[in-house]
Design a protein around this motif. Structure first.
Motif, short mmCIF file in Angstrom:
data_model
loop_
_atom_site.label_atom_id
_atom_site.label_comp_id
_atom_site.label_asym_id
_atom_site.label_seq_id
_atom_site.Cartn_x
_atom_site.Cartn_y
_atom_site.Cartn_z
N LEU A 275 -5.22 15.25 1.19
CA LEU A 275 -4.44 16.44 0.84
C LEU A 275 -5.18 17.69 1.29
N SER A 276 -4.50 18.55 2.02
CA SER A 276 -5.04 19.85 2.37
C SER A 276 -3.87 20.83 2.45
N TYR A 277 -3.72 21.63 1.41
CA TYR A 277 -2.61 22.57 1.36
C TYR A 277 -2.70 23.59 2.50
N LEU A 278 -1.54 24.06 2.93
CA LEU A 278 -1.53 25.34 3.62
C LEU A 278 -1.90 26.38 2.57
N ALA A 279 -2.47 27.49 2.97
CA ALA A 279 -2.96 28.45 1.98
C ALA A 279 -2.79 29.87 2.53
N THR A 280 -2.99 30.85 1.66
CA THR A 280 -2.75 32.24 2.04
C THR A 280 -3.92 33.12 1.62
N ALA A 281 -4.06 34.22 2.34
CA ALA A 281 -5.16 35.14 2.10
C ALA A 281 -4.89 36.03 0.90
N ASP A 282 -5.94 36.59 0.37
CA ASP A 282 -5.85 37.46 -0.80
C ASP A 282 -5.61 38.90 -0.37
N HIS A 283 -4.48 39.45 -0.78
CA HIS A 283 -4.17 40.85 -0.50
C HIS A 283 -4.07 41.68 -1.77
N GLY A 284 -4.49 41.08 -2.88
CA GLY A 284 -4.48 41.81 -4.14
C GLY A 284 -3.17 41.69 -4.89
N LEU A 285 -3.19 42.13 -6.12
CA LEU A 285 -2.00 42.12 -6.97
C LEU A 285 -1.01 43.17 -6.48
N GLY A 286 0.25 42.80 -6.37
CA GLY A 286 1.26 43.72 -5.87
C GLY A 286 1.61 44.80 -6.89
N ASN B 182 5.88 47.51 -2.01
CA ASN B 182 7.15 47.48 -2.73
C ASN B 182 7.10 46.57 -3.95
N PRO B 183 7.45 47.08 -5.11
CA PRO B 183 7.52 46.24 -6.32
C PRO B 183 8.62 45.20 -6.20
#
Length: 408
Positions: free
Chosen positions: A213-224, A305-306
Motif C-alpha cells: 500500500l502506498s497512497y497518493l498524497a498531497t502537500a501541506d498548504h495550511g488550513l484554508g 476562498n472559504p
C-alpha cells in the motif's frame, strides 16, 4: 543504492492528465541523483518539471502504435507464446478470450515492438545496481518492462496500480488482459488504497509479499480560510465524464434551501449535460464552472476562498482520490459516494460517506442540513485536517515510498 530513476508514464508531463504525479515527482527528484521521465505519448507542450528531471521521448507517435513485424514475431515466438498463454489462462471464460482475441493479439504485437525499440535504444544505459525502474501505471509500460525482464532476468521494476489497471470490473468483460503477466513480472506493486490491495490479492494471493500500500498524497498548504456565512459554499473537482456523475451534484442542489454557491473544477465530454442541469437550477443556486485548471491554480483558489463542504459523486475510484485529499488538507469537510478507496479518506473524522447508488435526493438532503450539522464549524475543520495530516501528508507518504524504491 540507486542513483537514477527511470519513471514511466502515460503522457506526463505532456497533456493535463496524471496531475497527481506533480505532488510525487518533487520527492523523487530530491532523493535520486537524476530522474528520467519516459512518457508513452509525448504530444504538445510539456509542463514544468523539477530540477534534475529529464524528459525523454522514447517513441514517435507512429512507433507507439506500430505492431512488431511478422518476421520478427516468428523469431520471438517463445516470449509471445508465454504472454499469450498466461493471458488466455487468466480470462474469465473461453468465450471472453475468443471475443477479445484479435484485439489482444494486436496489443501484444504493439507491446513487443515497443519493447524491441526501447531495449535497442536504452538497454545499454541500464545498470541494475544504479538504476530504478518505476512504472506509474501497471499497464502499457509494465508490459514493456515485463517483456524486457523475460529476456533479461536482471531487469527489476516496480509499478503503481490505481484504477483502470487494477479492478476487473473496469475492463471489458472483466478481463484485465495483461494483469497476470504484470503481477508475475513486477518486483513490487504499489496499490493506492487498501481496497485495491485486497481486490488484487483475492485474485493473486501468491503475490502477497510484493503487493504493498502506498497512497497518493498531497502537500501541506495550511488550513484554508473560513468563517460562517448565510450561503452554503460547495466545491467539487473532477473531470466531466459520465462515471464522475457531476450532473447528479447539480441535480442535488435543487433540494437545498437557502442561498448556495457551487464551484466546480474540471472539464470533459459531459460538459453539455452539466450545463443543462445547471440551467434547470432555481435562482437560489449560483454556479461557477471553472473548467480545466492547473493544479497550482486550484490550490491557489483554495487558499483564497472559504469553502464549507467538498462533494464527490464518482461511481468508481481506484484509491483515496487526490481531490478529496486536497480539500481535506485545507480542513474542508467531505461528502462522497462510497467507491474504491474513498472510504479510506471519508471517515467519521472527515465527513459523510454516502452509498454508491446515491440519488439526487440523498445528496441534497445531506447538503440541505449541512449548515446545521456538527461539520459546520472551526473545530470540525481542524479535525478533518488532522486526519489528512496523519494519513495523506506527502512528505511522509512519499518519503517512505522513495526509501523503498532506493533499495529495490
Amino acid at each position: 543504492m540507486k542513483q537514477e530513476l527511470w519513471l514511466f508514464t502515460m503522457r506526463f508531463p505532456f497533456g493535463h492528465g496524471e496531475a497527481f504525479l506533480e505532488n510525487e515527482l518533487p520527492y523523487l527528484a530530491a532523493r535520486f541523483g537524476r530522474v528520467r521521465l519516459f512518457p508513452l505519448l509525448a504530444e504538445g507542450k510539456p509542463r514544468p518539471v523539477p530540477e534534475g528531471v529529464l524528459v525523454e521521448q522514447p517513441f514517435s507517435l507512429e512507433e507507439v502504435y506500430r505492431p512488431l513485424a511478422l518476421w520478427r514475431l516468428l523469431a520471438d515466438l517463445p516470449r509471445a507464446w508465454r504472454v499469450w498463454k498466461q493471458a488466455k489462462d487468466s480470462a474469465p471464460s473461453p468465450a471472453v478470450f475468443a471475443k477479445h482475441k484479435a484485439e489482444f493479439r494486436s496489443q501484444l504485437r504493439q507491446a513487443l515492438e515497443r519493447e524491441r525499440l526501447f531495449r535497442k535504444r536504452w538497454a545499454g544505459r541500464y545498470k541494475p545496481d544504479e538504476t530504478c525502474l518505476y512504472s506509474f501505471w501497471t499497464a502499457d509500460w509494465a508490459t514493456v518492462l515485463g517483456l524486457w525482464k523475460l529476456d533479461n532476468p536482471g531487469v527489476r521494476f516496480s509499478s503503481r496500480m490505481m484504477g483502470f489497471d487494477m479492478f476487473a470490473h473496469r475492463a471489458p468483460d472483466g478481463w484485465q488482459r495483461f494483469q497476470a503477466f504484470h503481477v508475475q513480472q513486477a518486483g513490487r506493486i504499489y496499490t493506492i488504497a487498501k481496497a485495491g490491495r485486497e481486490h488484487l490479492l483475492e485474485r493473486f494471493p501468491q503475490a502477497k509479499d510484493k503487493v504493498r500500500l502506498s497512497y497518493l498524497a498531497t502537500a501541506d498548504h495550511g488550513l484554508g480560510p473560513w468563517s460562517p456565512r448565510d450561503v452554503l459554499r460547495i466545491v467539487s473537482c473532477s473531470n466531466l465524464v459520465e462515471l464522475k456523475r457531476v450532473p447528479l451534484i447539480a441535480g442535488a442542489l435543487r433540494h437545498v434551501h437557502g442561498p448556495v454557491e457551487w464551484t466546480h473544477f474540471g472539464d470533459g465530454p459531459d460538459r453539455e449535460r452539466v450545463e443543462a442541469a445547471v440551467r434547470a437550477l432555481p435562482p437560489n443556486v449560483r454556479v461557477q464552472l471553472m473548467g480545466s485548471q492547473p493544479n497550482s491554480e486550484v490550490i491557489a483558489w483554495y487558499r483564497a476562498n472559504p469553502v464549507d463542504v467538498f462533494v464527490h459523486a464518482s461511481r468508481t475510484e481506484g484509491g483515496a482520490p487526490v481531490a478529496l485529499q486536497e480539500a481535506a488538507s485545507f480542513g474542508i469537510p467531505l461528502v462522497a459516494a462510497d467507491a474504491g478507496g474513498v472510504r479510506e479518506i471519508v471517515t467519521d473524522a472527515t465527513g459523510t460517506l454516502l452509498p454508491n447508488d446515491l440519488t439526487e435526493e440523498d445528496l441534497g438532503a445531506v447538503l440541505d442540513g449541512f449548515r446545521h450539522s456538527a461539520w459546520y464549524g472551526a473545530a470540525a475543520r481542524r479535525q478533518v485536517r488532522a486526519f489528512w495530516n496523519d494519513h495523506f501528508r506527502a512528505d511522509v507518504v512519499y518519503g517512505k515510498l522513495v526509501d523503498e524504491l532506493l533499495t529495490e
